[in-house]
Write an enzyme that holds these catalytic residues in place. Structure first.
Site, short mmCIF file in Angstrom:
data_model
loop_
_atom_site.label_atom_id
_atom_site.label_comp_id
_atom_site.label_asym_id
_atom_site.label_seq_id
_atom_site.Cartn_x
_atom_site.Cartn_y
_atom_site.Cartn_z
N GLU A 88 9.83 17.01 13.89
CA GLU A 88 10.19 16.92 12.48
C GLU A 88 9.27 17.83 11.68
O GLU A 88 8.04 17.72 11.78
CB GLU A 88 10.01 15.46 12.03
N THR A 144 1.91 7.25 12.90
CA THR A 144 1.36 6.09 12.18
C THR A 144 2.11 4.83 12.58
O THR A 144 1.51 3.76 12.76
CB THR A 144 1.46 6.29 10.65
N GLY A 145 3.42 4.95 12.75
CA GLY A 145 4.23 3.80 13.16
C GLY A 145 3.79 3.26 14.51
O GLY A 145 3.68 2.04 14.70
N GLU A 175 -1.24 7.31 -0.67
CA GLU A 175 -2.36 7.67 -1.53
C GLU A 175 -2.03 8.87 -2.42
O GLU A 175 -2.70 9.11 -3.43
CB GLU A 175 -3.62 7.96 -0.69
N LYS A 186 0.85 -1.20 0.00
CA LYS A 186 0.00 0.00 0.00
C LYS A 186 0.89 1.25 0.00
O LYS A 186 1.42 1.66 1.02
CB LYS A 186 -0.93 0.05 1.22
N GLY A 236 7.21 5.67 7.32
CA GLY A 236 6.33 6.83 7.39
C GLY A 236 6.52 7.55 8.70
O GLY A 236 7.58 7.47 9.32
N GLY A 237 5.48 8.24 9.12
CA GLY A 237 5.59 9.10 10.29
C GLY A 237 5.52 8.32 11.61
O GLY A 237 5.01 7.19 11.67
N GLU A 277 10.39 2.19 9.81
CA GLU A 277 11.35 3.24 9.43
C GLU A 277 10.60 4.55 9.58
O GLU A 277 9.77 4.91 8.75
CB GLU A 277 11.80 3.05 7.98
N CYS A 282 13.74 11.81 5.02
CA CYS A 282 13.75 11.37 6.43
C CYS A 282 15.06 11.67 7.11
O CYS A 282 15.11 11.98 8.30
CB CYS A 282 13.43 9.89 6.51
#
Ligand code: NAD
Length: 488
Positions: free
Chosen positions: A383, A230-231, A176, A173, A226-227, A248, A282
């Site tokens: 960040e 979300t992680g 988006e 995925k 990702g962020g 990551e 990143c």
């Protein structure tokens, strides 16, 4: 042609939803793609499960899996122009950077193509003549691969190539916002001869198309880039079924410049560190730590050069930096800068949207330098993921190390000095997954990538990257079995 790839078939979303993809540089329509919902993702997981449990891929000889990846590397280079163009249209990044990425991506497939069969197990010495014992590496199973928008196909390659090399099946995925190169990659995997169901693609928003990947019992591994928020959510979702998790996440990466650094090189690389791809990297060197005695001269020169960086769209050959990926992301960066100024940072350049008709329809934000920061400011801790540099001073080596380590992140960073011993001492004490000495940003697929602390969990690339997608199984064979008589 529909854009979801499930069980070897291209199809639309079950509820027929679609999403418009627009170029961040000028708002032009790039394409309309199918938008999966949770039900599509559950079907994709089922296909990957079947392909793993019943299909030929997990038991295909590792060398043959490697050969397929090498074919994909060739196909990527064959289609380099189209892929680079698609990546630039989706992300707004300069075409030359996208072209560079496609070479990196082909190298990644080549590296894992070769690594697939390089080590598939080892013999274990037991000290007993009648026993042979070996450890074999087997695929983990069904992998959920979830990727961000900043390096869409590169981040995807870092997961897809080792997952396939190890014999897994997967559901990918991508973000988006940037789906087009993932669609193209699926076509290349199909062309290279990957069996149906091994690679599955769902497109759509995280909370809908992505969510089942975190908690579905048929998923064995979640690899996420990702962020941080979300992680954390995915790690918690995966806990219910004890999935393998590789994360990551973000970074707030220190770039340490000592007074004895080569001045021109350090200024030049400090600019690349933070303003490459408009700071949407990143490992971006978004925290400059500069030795007190060098501060004024260094920051003056940095600001002079940062102010001259030319902004423009992906196909503007004079542009040195592009737009941010979306209106929402630019608003986030603007709010971050406003907060920094409220906290007492001194604006040295940038800090306001560029004016001019060429910038009106895009999400441009200029290189921005915030001076006189301190590590208790949120602008130093959080960040921004934009072209914003915070500057802090330090007075000696110990303070440089202490400040550099003073965040929850630990992804990457650099030290600039001509004192080799000092460089090595500092590198050894930085709690970072990657440390560059007198350089910034380079990487090779043979080395590993990943974060310390809250920048992540698990490694990508290199031998450990492959290990993430393997289980080690110990097989003990008694070649001369006879009753043992314990209970005789
Ligand atoms: P994000 O966390 O918003 O989204 C990443 C992916 O997760 C997207 O595909 C998104 O749709 C999906 N997602 C969101 N919510 C989900 C959910 N509930 N379930 C499943 N999937 C979900 O991150 P982003 O804005 O796309 O990317 C920027 C971030 O990525 C930055 O923090 C950056 O530092 C980080 N990043 C890290 C690395 C690294 O190697 N450490 C590399 C690139 C980017």
């Amino acid at each position: 042609m529909p854009d979801l790839f499930i069980d070897g078939t291209w199809r639309s979303a079950l509820d027929e939803r679609t999403r418009e993809i627009r170029c961040p540089a000028d708002g032009s329509l790039v394409g309309v793609v199918d938008e999966a919902g949770g039900k599509d993702t559950v079907e994709a997981i089922a296909a990957a499960r079947r392909a793993f449990d019943e299909g030929p891929w997990p038991t295909t000889p590792a060398a043959d899996r490697g050969d397929l990846l090498l074919r994909v590397a060739d196909l990527l280079l064959r289609d380099k122009d189209a892929l680079a163009r698609a990546e630039s249209l989706d992300t707004g990044k300069r075409l030359v950077e996208s072209e560079y990425d496609i070479d990196d991506i082909a190298n990644c497939f080549r590296y894992f193509g070769r690594a697939a069969a390089a080590e598939t197990g080892r013999v274990v010495e037991t000290g007993t003549a009648s026993v042979d014992s070996r450890v074999v590496y087997e695929p983990v199973g069904v992998c959920a691969l979830i990727t961000p928008w900043n390096y869409p196909l590169l981040q995807t390659a870092w997961k897809v190539a080792p997952a396939l090399a190890a014999g897994n099946t997967f559901v990918l995925k991508p973000s988006e916002l940037t789906p087009h190169t993932a669609i193209h990659l699926m076509r290349l995997l199909e062309e290279a001869g990957l069996p149906p169901g091994v690679a599955n693609l769902v497109l759509g928003a995280g909370p809908e198309a992505g969510a089942p990947l975190g908690d579905h019992p048929d998923v064995d591994l979640v690899s996420f880039t990702g962020g941080l928020q979300t992680g954390r959510r995915l790690m918690a979702a995966a806990a219910g079924t004890v999935k393998k998790v590789a994360l990551e996440l973000g970074g707030k990466n220190p770039n340490i410049v000592f007074a004895d650094a080569d001045f021109e090189t350090a200024v030049d690389m400090a600019l690349t560190a933070v303003f490459l791809h408009s700071g949407q990297v990143c490992s971006s060197g978004a925290r400059l730590l500069v030795e007190d005695s060098l501060h004024d001269r260094f920051v003056d020169e940095l600001v002079r050069r940062a102010s001259e960086i030319r902004l423009g769209g992906p196909f503007d050959e004079r542009a040195q930096s592009g737009p941010l990926v979306s209106a929402a992301h630019r608003a986030k960066v603007e709010a971050y800068v406003a907060k920094g100024l409220a906290e007492g940072a001194v604006l040295r350049c940038g800090g306001a949207r560029p004016s001019g008709p060429e910038f009106e329809a895009g999400f441009y934000y200029p290189p921005t330098v915030l001076d006189e920061c301190s590590s208790d400011m949120s602008v130093v801790q959080d960040e921004s993921f934009g072209p914003v540099l915070t500057v802090e001073r330090f007075s000696d080596e110990a303070e440089a190390v202490r400040l550099a380590n003073d965040t929850i992140y630990g992804l990457a960073g650099a030290v600039f000095t001509t004192d080799e011993a000092k460089a090595q001492r500092v590198a050894a004490r930085l709690r970072l997954g990657t440390v560059w000495i007198n350089d910034y940003h380079p990487y090779v697929p043979q080395a590993e990538w990943g974060g310390f602390k809250q920048s992540g969990f698990g490694r990508e690339l290199g031998p450990s990257g492959l290990a993430e997608y393997r289980e080690a199984k110990h097989i003990w064979r008694n070649t001369n079995p006879s009753p043992q008589g314990w209970f005789a």
